[in-house]
Enzyme design. Structure first.
Site, short mmCIF file in Angstrom:
data_model
loop_
_atom_site.label_atom_id
_atom_site.label_comp_id
_atom_site.label_asym_id
_atom_site.label_seq_id
_atom_site.Cartn_x
_atom_site.Cartn_y
_atom_site.Cartn_z
N GLY A 275 8.61 49.35 -41.22
CA GLY A 275 8.61 48.39 -39.77
C GLY A 275 10.03 48.76 -39.14
N GLY A 276 10.64 49.86 -39.50
CA GLY A 276 12.08 50.13 -38.56
C GLY A 276 12.00 50.46 -37.32
N GLY B 295 10.37 48.47 -35.19
CA GLY B 295 10.08 47.16 -34.63
C GLY B 295 11.04 46.43 -34.35
N GLY C 213 13.29 45.21 -37.82
CA GLY C 213 13.46 46.45 -38.69
C GLY C 213 14.56 47.42 -37.78
N THR D 275 7.45 35.25 -43.57
CA THR D 275 7.76 34.18 -42.40
C THR D 275 7.75 32.70 -42.61
OG1 THR D 275 6.69 33.28 -40.46
CG2 THR D 275 5.38 34.54 -41.86
N ASP D 276 8.31 31.86 -42.22
CA ASP D 276 8.01 30.26 -42.16
C ASP D 276 6.72 30.05 -42.10
OD1 ASP D 276 8.11 30.50 -39.50
OD2 ASP D 276 9.86 29.02 -39.41
N GLU D 277 5.75 30.70 -41.16
CA GLU D 277 4.57 30.21 -40.95
C GLU D 277 3.38 30.12 -41.98
OE1 GLU D 277 2.82 32.02 -37.55
OE2 GLU D 277 4.81 32.02 -36.46
N TYR E 282 -2.62 35.63 -38.74
CA TYR E 282 -1.50 36.19 -39.01
C TYR E 282 -0.77 35.52 -40.23
CZ TYR E 282 3.72 36.84 -38.98
OH TYR E 282 4.87 37.02 -39.19
N LYS F 198 0.24 37.19 -44.09
CA LYS F 198 1.41 37.19 -44.67
C LYS F 198 1.46 36.22 -45.89
CE LYS F 198 4.85 38.59 -42.98
NZ LYS F 198 5.45 40.14 -43.24
P1 NAD Z 1 7.35 43.89 -34.77
O1 NAD Z 1 6.10 43.58 -34.34
O2 NAD Z 1 8.41 43.88 -33.84
O3 NAD Z 1 7.54 45.20 -35.52
C1 NAD Z 1 6.58 45.56 -36.79
C2 NAD Z 1 6.62 46.81 -36.94
O4 NAD Z 1 5.81 47.17 -38.17
C3 NAD Z 1 6.07 47.86 -35.83
O5 NAD Z 1 6.94 48.82 -35.39
C4 NAD Z 1 4.87 48.29 -36.24
O6 NAD Z 1 4.56 49.54 -35.67
C5 NAD Z 1 4.97 48.58 -37.96
N1 NAD Z 1 3.99 48.29 -38.70
C6 NAD Z 1 2.84 47.33 -38.40
N2 NAD Z 1 1.97 47.68 -39.17
C7 NAD Z 1 2.22 48.87 -39.84
C8 NAD Z 1 1.75 49.74 -40.86
N3 NAD Z 1 0.40 49.37 -41.44
N4 NAD Z 1 2.20 50.59 -41.28
C9 NAD Z 1 3.31 51.14 -40.68
N5 NAD Z 1 4.10 50.51 -39.81
C10 NAD Z 1 3.62 49.04 -39.66
O7 NAD Z 1 7.79 42.58 -35.69
P2 NAD Z 1 9.11 42.31 -36.25
O8 NAD Z 1 9.17 40.57 -35.35
O9 NAD Z 1 10.12 42.94 -36.13
O10 NAD Z 1 9.03 41.50 -37.64
C11 NAD Z 1 9.18 42.16 -38.71
C12 NAD Z 1 8.50 41.55 -40.03
O11 NAD Z 1 9.45 40.31 -39.87
C13 NAD Z 1 7.40 41.09 -40.18
O12 NAD Z 1 6.95 41.24 -41.35
C14 NAD Z 1 7.38 39.67 -39.69
O13 NAD Z 1 6.09 39.10 -40.36
C15 NAD Z 1 8.62 39.07 -40.29
N6 NAD Z 1 9.20 38.02 -39.44
C16 NAD Z 1 9.48 37.86 -38.06
C17 NAD Z 1 9.74 36.82 -37.48
C18 NAD Z 1 9.94 37.08 -35.99
O14 NAD Z 1 10.49 36.02 -35.41
N7 NAD Z 1 9.86 38.13 -35.14
C19 NAD Z 1 10.21 35.92 -38.47
C20 NAD Z 1 10.19 35.72 -39.75
C21 NAD Z 1 9.36 36.94 -40.21
O1 DAU Z 2 8.12 31.29 -37.44
C1 DAU Z 2 8.21 32.99 -37.48
C2 DAU Z 2 7.23 33.62 -36.57
O2 DAU Z 2 7.91 33.53 -35.42
C3 DAU Z 2 7.06 34.97 -37.04
O3 DAU Z 2 6.52 35.06 -38.38
C4 DAU Z 2 6.11 35.78 -35.98
O4 DAU Z 2 5.94 37.23 -36.29
C5 DAU Z 2 6.60 35.66 -34.67
O5 DAU Z 2 5.71 36.08 -33.72
C6 DAU Z 2 6.88 34.32 -34.37
O6 DAU Z 2 5.43 33.49 -34.20
P1 DAU Z 2 5.27 32.45 -33.01
O7 DAU Z 2 3.77 32.27 -33.06
O8 DAU Z 2 5.92 31.14 -33.46
O9 DAU Z 2 6.06 32.99 -31.90
P2 DAU Z 2 5.64 33.14 -30.34
O10 DAU Z 2 6.91 33.81 -29.72
O11 DAU Z 2 4.54 34.11 -30.27
O12 DAU Z 2 5.41 31.62 -29.86
C7 DAU Z 2 6.70 30.69 -30.03
C8 DAU Z 2 6.06 29.26 -29.60
O13 DAU Z 2 5.77 29.62 -28.04
C9 DAU Z 2 4.76 29.04 -30.02
O14 DAU Z 2 4.63 27.39 -30.29
C10 DAU Z 2 3.81 29.37 -29.07
C11 DAU Z 2 4.63 28.97 -27.88
N1 DAU Z 2 4.10 30.22 -26.65
C12 DAU Z 2 4.26 31.46 -26.87
C13 DAU Z 2 3.85 32.22 -25.96
C14 DAU Z 2 3.98 33.95 -26.17
C15 DAU Z 2 3.72 29.66 -25.33
O15 DAU Z 2 3.85 28.33 -25.05
N2 DAU Z 2 3.59 30.55 -24.31
C16 DAU Z 2 3.44 32.10 -24.70
O16 DAU Z 2 3.23 32.55 -23.66
#
Ligand code: NAD
Ligand code: DAU
Length: 362
Positions: free
Chosen positions: A16-17, A19, A22, A142-144, A167, A171
């Site tokens: 996932g590098g 993303g 990553g 994730t905390d979710e 989702y 996870k």
């Molecule tokens: P992102 O969606 O930006 O990136 C994810 C990357 O993983 C993408 O480049 C995608 O192509 C790759 N990927 C997905 N499925 C794949 C597969 N089957 N094989 C190979 N590559 C694949 O996600 P992110 O926000 O960078 O999150 C990275 C990790 O951190 C995830 O595991 C997510 O659950 C976790 N996480 C994210 C957050 C957040 O707020 N973004 C918070 C806590 C944990």
């Molecule tokens: O908590 C960690 C998680 O945070 C990660 O595991 C997920 O990969 C990451 O996507 C994120 O999940 P959330 O659902 O919390 O993030 P999102 O940005 O989608 O939404 C944040 C909050 O904002 C959520 O309560 C939904 C709300 N929201 C989101 C969008 C996209 C809105 O109100 N309007 C919007 O358009």
């Protein structure tokens, strides 16, 4: 900060590098000349390599365009990378997409994690004694997975699992697999559960970048439900710091909860961005007038909040960035990288129909 596990040269495989998180981790690790960086990514809509390509050390980075749900391709990549360390971040990551179509989440987050664990375990079993002892697999989650908090309390390492979206369920399943591989096979895993990240290069379907871009383009800013849902926000560089502390000093078999201690309602986040842009862009109206309350996300978790005491105490980690500075930096980054935003938005095939907003506007 550098990875300190002493070894001549280390091969580090990051899934996932391409993303958001990553990519940030790879940019940081490329600064360490002792590391050979391998990036396994299926290159989905959420991927972008431009952030990595901007690094001077970019040529040290080796990319495998591989989908983890393909066992044979995953096996080949691990054989070539011959890793000492694996950071597993690859996942389908957006809750709204998982509600619209959950299958890719099962394939990537569950089957993909299973394939990687099996391939990595086989690789680890065949390492010589010294490399085997130092090998680490960091499972990033994730905390979710802990579900939804009420007004009080915090998630920590002992919180029970209660995932409520496709989702978070996928996870949670991946966390259980990682935990089982540690207990059953002694496979050296450390797991993390982190709160909401924000920062540069986040795909503009997530709340913060989406709000910035909508506001700049004078489009409606969608807030789900009443906007009172709470998230705990952490700057992505601080998350990467935590991952590096964990690889250096984390205890095998342990889980670390990582959070920013920055609880904000979604409405506070959106208002904050609008106020910044009001000052910066000086239009003749407030960006807050663009806010549109839309139908709530089904199963919308009310509140996330993390108690990070364990990683703070045991690994001496704490976020270095204040929420305000990090948020201002993030807004500025999106304002200065409009071309990047336009490019990645064009790759998105998300309909957004549930929100009554047309595809072209997402
Ligand atoms: P992102 O969606 O930006 O990136 C994810 C990357 O993983 C993408 O480049 C995608 O192509 C790759 N990927 C997905 N499925 C794949 C597969 N089957 N094989 C190979 N590559 C694949 O996600 P992110 O926000 O960078 O999150 C990275 C990790 O951190 C995830 O595991 C997510 O659950 C976790 N996480 C994210 C957050 C957040 O707020 N973004 C918070 C806590 C944990
Ligand atoms: O908590 C960690 C998680 O945070 C990660 O595991 C997920 O990969 C990451 O996507 C994120 O999940 P959330 O659902 O919390 O993030 P999102 O940005 O989608 O939404 C944040 C909050 O904002 C959520 O309560 C939904 C709300 N929201 C989101 C969008 C996209 C809105 O109100 N309007 C919007 O358009």
């Amino acid at each position: 900060m550098t990875i300190e596990i002493l070894y001549k040269e280390l091969n580090v495989l990051i899934t996932g590098g391409a993303g958001f998180i990553g990519g940030c981790l790879i940019r940081r690790l490329l600064n360490n000349r002792k590391l050979n960086i391998f990036n396994l990514d299926k290159l989905s809509y959420a991927s972008d390599l431009r952030g990595i390509e901007e690094c001077d050390e970019f040529k040290k980075h080796c990319l495998f365009k591989v989908d983890l749900s393909n066992f044979e391709e995953t096996k080949k990549s691990v054989l070539i990378a011959d890793p000492d360390i694996i950071f597993h971040l690859a996942a389908e990551s957006h809750v709204d997409r998982s509600i619209e179509n959950s299958k890719p989440f099962i394939e990537s987050n569950i089957i993909g994690t299973f394939n990687l664990l099996e391939v990595a375990r086989n690789h680890w079993n065949h390492l010589d004694k010294k490399r085997k002892k130092n090998f680490r697999f960091i499972h990033i989650s994730t905390d979710e997975v802990f579900g939804s908090l009420g007004k009080n309390g915090y998630f920590d390492e002992n919180s029970p699992y209660d995932p409520r979206s496709p989702y978070s369920a996928s996870k949670a399943a991946s966390d259980h697999l990682a935990n089982a591989w540690f207990h059953t096979y002694d496979f050296p895993i450390i797991s993390t559960n982190c709160s909401n990240n924000f920062g540069p290069y986040q795909f503009p379907e997530k709340l913060i970048p989406l709000t910035i871009l909508k506001a700049v383009e004078d489009l409606p800013i969608p807030i789900y439900g009443n906007g009172e849902n709470i998230r705990d926000w952490l700057y992505v560089e601080d998350h990467v710091d935590a991952l590096i502390q964990i690889i250096n000093n984390g205890e095998i078999g342990k889980k670390y909860c990582i959070g920013g201690n920055n609880e904000k309602t979604n409405l506070q986040i959106v208002n904050n961005i609008c106020s910044y842009l009001d000052k910066k862009l000086n239009k003749n109206y407030s960006h807050k007038s663009l806010i549109k309350f839309v139908v709530d996300r089904p199963g919308h978790d009310k509140r996330y909040a993390i108690n990070s005491n364990l990683i703070k105490k045991e690994l001496n980690w704490k976020p270095k960035h204040s929420f305000e500075d990090a948020m201002n930096k993030t807004i500025e980054w999106y304002l200065n990288n409009k071309r990047w935003c336009d490019n990645v938005k064009n790759k998105s095939n998300y309909s957004g129909e549930r929100l009554g907003i047309s595809k072209s506007k997402i």
